[in-house]
Design an enzyme around this catalytic site. Structure first.
Site, mmCIF file in Angstrom:
data_model
loop_
_atom_site.group_PDB
_atom_site.id
_atom_site.type_symbol
_atom_site.label_atom_id
_atom_site.label_comp_id
_atom_site.label_asym_id
_atom_site.label_seq_id
_atom_site.Cartn_x
_atom_site.Cartn_y
_atom_site.Cartn_z
ATOM 1 N N HIS A 156 0.814 -1.217 0.000
ATOM 2 C CA HIS A 156 0.000 0.000 0.000
ATOM 3 C C HIS A 156 0.849 1.270 0.000
ATOM 4 C CE1 HIS A 156 -2.504 -3.125 2.040
ATOM 5 N NE2 HIS A 156 -3.404 -2.664 1.189
ATOM 6 N N CYS B 66 3.223 -0.993 -4.496
ATOM 7 C CA CYS B 66 2.662 -1.236 -5.834
ATOM 8 C C CYS B 66 3.067 -0.098 -6.773
ATOM 9 C CB CYS B 66 1.141 -1.309 -5.738
ATOM 10 S SG CYS B 66 0.303 -1.320 -7.338
ATOM 11 N N HIS C 183 -7.378 4.499 5.305
ATOM 12 C CA HIS C 183 -6.720 3.372 4.637
ATOM 13 C C HIS C 183 -5.219 3.643 4.519
ATOM 14 C CE1 HIS C 183 -5.668 0.488 1.463
ATOM 15 N NE2 HIS C 183 -6.765 -0.175 1.827
ATOM 16 N N GLU D 70 -3.093 3.036 2.224
ATOM 17 C CA GLU D 70 -2.669 3.589 0.934
ATOM 18 C C GLU D 70 -2.904 5.098 0.881
ATOM 19 O OE1 GLU D 70 -4.105 3.640 -3.679
ATOM 20 O OE2 GLU D 70 -4.196 1.690 -2.672
ATOM 21 N N THR E 188 -6.108 3.517 -5.523
ATOM 22 C CA THR E 188 -6.077 2.577 -6.657
ATOM 23 C C THR E 188 -7.284 1.640 -6.676
ATOM 24 O OG1 THR E 188 -4.677 1.076 -5.347
ATOM 25 C CG2 THR E 188 -3.570 2.600 -6.860
ATOM 26 N N CYS F 54 -6.373 1.581 -10.347
ATOM 27 C CA CYS F 54 -5.558 0.501 -10.919
ATOM 28 C C CYS F 54 -6.308 -0.202 -12.050
ATOM 29 C CB CYS F 54 -5.203 -0.489 -9.820
ATOM 30 S SG CYS F 54 -4.383 -1.978 -10.404
ATOM 31 N N SER G 262 -10.208 -5.355 3.653
ATOM 32 C CA SER G 262 -9.602 -5.062 2.348
ATOM 33 C C SER G 262 -10.524 -4.132 1.570
ATOM 34 C CB SER G 262 -9.387 -6.354 1.558
ATOM 35 O OG SER G 262 -9.122 -6.065 0.199
ATOM 36 N N ASN H 104 -10.534 -3.136 -1.627
ATOM 37 C CA ASN H 104 -11.016 -3.587 -2.939
ATOM 38 C C ASN H 104 -12.012 -4.729 -2.804
ATOM 39 O OD1 ASN H 104 -9.626 -6.338 -3.959
ATOM 40 N ND2 ASN H 104 -8.181 -5.258 -2.654
ATOM 41 N N SER I 158 -6.140 -9.298 -2.764
ATOM 42 C CA SER I 158 -5.197 -9.839 -1.780
ATOM 43 C C SER I 158 -5.517 -11.282 -1.410
ATOM 44 C CB SER I 158 -5.224 -8.974 -0.509
ATOM 45 O OG SER I 158 -4.910 -7.631 -0.806
#
Length: 661
Positions: free
Chosen positions: A73, A95, A122, A124, A166, A194, A222, A224, A265
């Site tokens: 992240h 990433c 988060h 990230e 992302t 992403c 998570s 995503n 993940s």
């Protein structure tokens, strides 16, 4: 029951990259920590801890100087500084897509307000915030954005940039962009969602739309994975599970079609365990095993699905294909190629395997129309979109000249190339590019609008740089080149030698006196030149163009001697004599004393410019490039030739006759 598994389920490239880096550390046996949980998956974090690579929450916890792996992240800039201060080895598993966002905000945040579409709690997003050098505003979705709009509108005079986490929802992104465009007059948008996330969310949406239920596998914390579940929930019943054990007690028997997807993940092993558990749960309700149901799901065909087909027949306007289902598949010629003059038999033959896209399914008639062209366009679109990150050079054909630039077609995608990026010089005509093959790089893309901006100039610059480096490594004085005249100035001509320009000074263009280079060469002429001088420090090349065999002084040395009589043309006057052209490039001096055998006051008393006279060469020095001429010498010779006759007359003796006296 029919079960369909999403093709994109499982690790994304960024997560897979991070996992491989940690596995490599484990193989090396080097004591290592991960800074925070490497990925949002509890099982994988426990697995790494079992390998002796546990997580720590801050650099300060690394008291034994172990190697530290930065999580996928990413982390704030200050954490990099803390790690550097610790002096420990660092493996950066951030990433690449997240890294790109760090660079964007670091570059633009000094003079702009940064808007971040993402959950501020988060990791990230916290990392992205850590690279901001000025004010920022983060919002978790379009509803959260509504609460921040008054603050944004209050500073509408500010310049803004917009980036996204992302894993941000593409639907929320589009709605947020629409809202911000109405408020921010100075807004630059960077679509940083992403690619893998976009594909995963799009596939989940399509699968959920044709399913009765969806099983989403992944960690509840998570981002995503939660967004995948949110997308699926708007279409059908959705079950979010972290592992196979959570499937127990779920009533899946009441659904005829179930879709399965997984977060970025989620390891493949957990997905397999879920498969196995689903098989056991469903075995009591159906004799088919999970593997058999999965195989059966592949035999059902859906619009926009990618399939492998075998050509079974050819017709003038279409081909027949077998796609492994009960349907009769066919591909119209217009869906096979863009070329209206193409013949089917020249493109494929019976037995060929083709990757095709399902366009339309007709279960009533039992037919399915497929397209190769559309699948190629999708692949081409992905290639063009990815080229902005990979830096790949694409090849295409300029198909249209429009206001502000040109359109180049590559892989079925039209790329806009601005006029400033289409040629090396702004003076070059864009019309000259029409229908020509060109190479270009992608500068920026907009996935939502399916637009890309490219640059031919960037490729030309790289090619020129390579040629320059190669040229300077091998160039020597005396080397001969064939080049093209690139431009003219009052003092010389610039010649392109293939990546490097050299200059031929006006004095080197001709042995004769010229007033402008255009008297000898023109732009676009191909000329043979040689390296006369090299200035490596300033990267300058002096070129020679005159040929030694054309040197008029060499001609004088070969064809003329002292005593030679020749016709010359008077070209200029001075008080001490007249200059006359013997041959182009060589003038001789007729001294005032050699113009006449009589005394004269000035040369113009006898001669005039443009007059042709006969002279005798009395002195010739080719080394000093001097020639002395004489008219008088010829006049004296003429006088001497007539002197004997005159003398004979003067010597006659008249004798007196006898005197008459």
């Amino acid at each position: 029951m029919r079960i369909t598994v999403a093709k994109t389920a499982g690790f994304c490239p960024g997560v897979e990259r991070a996992v491989e880096k940690v596995k490599k550390q484990a193989e090396l046996g080097e004591p290592t920590y991960t800074l925070g949980e490497l990925i949002n998956n509890r099982q994988m974090v426990d697995y790494f801890a079992g390998l002796g690579i546990p997580p720590i929450q801050s650099p300060a916890e690394n008291r034994d100087g172990r190697c530290v792996v930065i999580r996928s992240h990413g982390v704030p800039r200050r954490v990099y500084e803390e790690l550097e201060a610790c002096g420990c080895k660092v493996v950066d598993a951030t990433c690449p897509f997240v890294k790109k966002i760090h660079h964007i905000v670091e570059e633009h945040s000094r003079d702009r307000v940064v808007l971040i579409a993402g959950d501020s709690s988060h990791p990230e997003v916290q990392g992205i915030i850590g690279f901001c050098d000025g004010p920022y505003i983060a919002f978790s979705d379009e509803k959260d954005l509504e609460t921040k709009l008054p603050e944004i509108e209050k500073g509408r005079q500010n310049a803004y940039i917009l980036v996204a986490q992302t894993t941000f929802s593409t639907v929320s992104w589009e709605k947020s962009v629409e809202k911000l465009k109405k408020v921010c007059t100075k807004l630059e948008i960077f679509d940083t969602i992403c690619i893998a996330t976009e594909k995963r969310q799009a596939e989940a949406k399509e699968l959920a739309a044709v399913s009765d239920a969806m099983v989403v596998v992944g960690g509840r914390h998570s981002s995503n994975t939660r967004k995948l579940a949110q997308i699926c929930e708007s279409y059908c019943d959705t079950f979010l599970v972290e592992d196979a054990g959570e499937l127990r007690g779920k009533n899946l028997g009441g659904y005829s079609r179930v879709g399965v997807t997984a977060g970025a993940s989620t390891p493949a092993g957990i997905i397999k365990e879920v498969h196995k558990t689903m098989s056991e749960i469903l075995k009591d309700q159906d004799e088919l095993s999970f593997e058999e149901m999965l195989e059966q799901s592949f035999k059902t065909i859906y619009n926009r699905e990618k399939v492998t087909a075998v050509v079974t027949g050819l017709a003038p306007n279409e081909i027949s294909v077998d796609i492994g289902t009960k349907h009769a598949g066919y591909v119209p010629l217009a869906e096979l190629t863009d070329d209206p003059n193409a013949k089917v038999e020249d493109l494929v033959k019976v037995g060929d395997e083709l990757e095709l896209l399902v366009v339309r399914v007709n279960d009533v008639e039992g037919t399915v129309m497929l397209s190769k062209k559309r699948l190629d366009a999708i692949a081409g679109f992905e290639k063009v979109m990815n080229a902005v990150d990979t830096g790949e050079i694409l090849e295409g054909t300029v198909v249209e000249v429009i206001k502000g630039g040109v359109l180049a077609l590559t892989n079925g995608v039209k790329v806009f190339i601005p006029a400033s990026q289409a040629t090396m010089s702004r003076n070059d005509s864009l019309e000259d590019l029409l229908k020509k093959k060109v190479e270009f790089k992608i500068l920026e893309v907009n996935r939502q609008r399916k637009r890309a901006v490219g640059s031919i100039r960037a490729v030309l610059r790289e090619q020129r740089k390579e040629l320059e480096e190669k040229f300077w490594q091998s160039v020597e004085v005396g080397q001969k080149f064939t080049g093209m005249v690139k431009s003219l100035t009052s003092y010389g001509a610039f010649v392109n030698l293939g990546g490097v320009d050299g200059m031929v000074h006006i004095s080197e263009l001709s042995w004769n006196r010229i007033k402008h280079p255009s008297e000898v060469v023109n732009v676009g002429d191909t000329v043979d030149v040689y390296i006369k001088d090299i200035d490596s420090e300033n990267k300058k090349i002096s070129l020679g163009y005159k040929k030694s065999e054309d040197n008029p002084w060499e001609i004088m040395k070969k064809d003329y001697d002292v005593g030679t009589v020749c016709n010359v043309k008077v070209v200029s006057m001075t008080p001490f004599g007249a200059f006359a052209q013997i041959i182009p490039g060589v003038d001789g001096l007729i001294h005032i004393s050699q113009i006449s055998n009589e005394r004269i006051n000035k040369p113009s008393d006898v001669l005039e410019i443009g007059q042709e006279v006969q002279v005798k060469i009395t002195e010739l020095d080719t080394e000093k490039k001097r020639v002395s001429l004489s008219i008088r010498a010829l006049l004296e010779a003429s006088d001497e030739e007539s002197a004997p006759a005159e003398q004979a007359d003067s010597d006659v003796v008249y004798e007196a006759g006898p005197s008459e006296e």
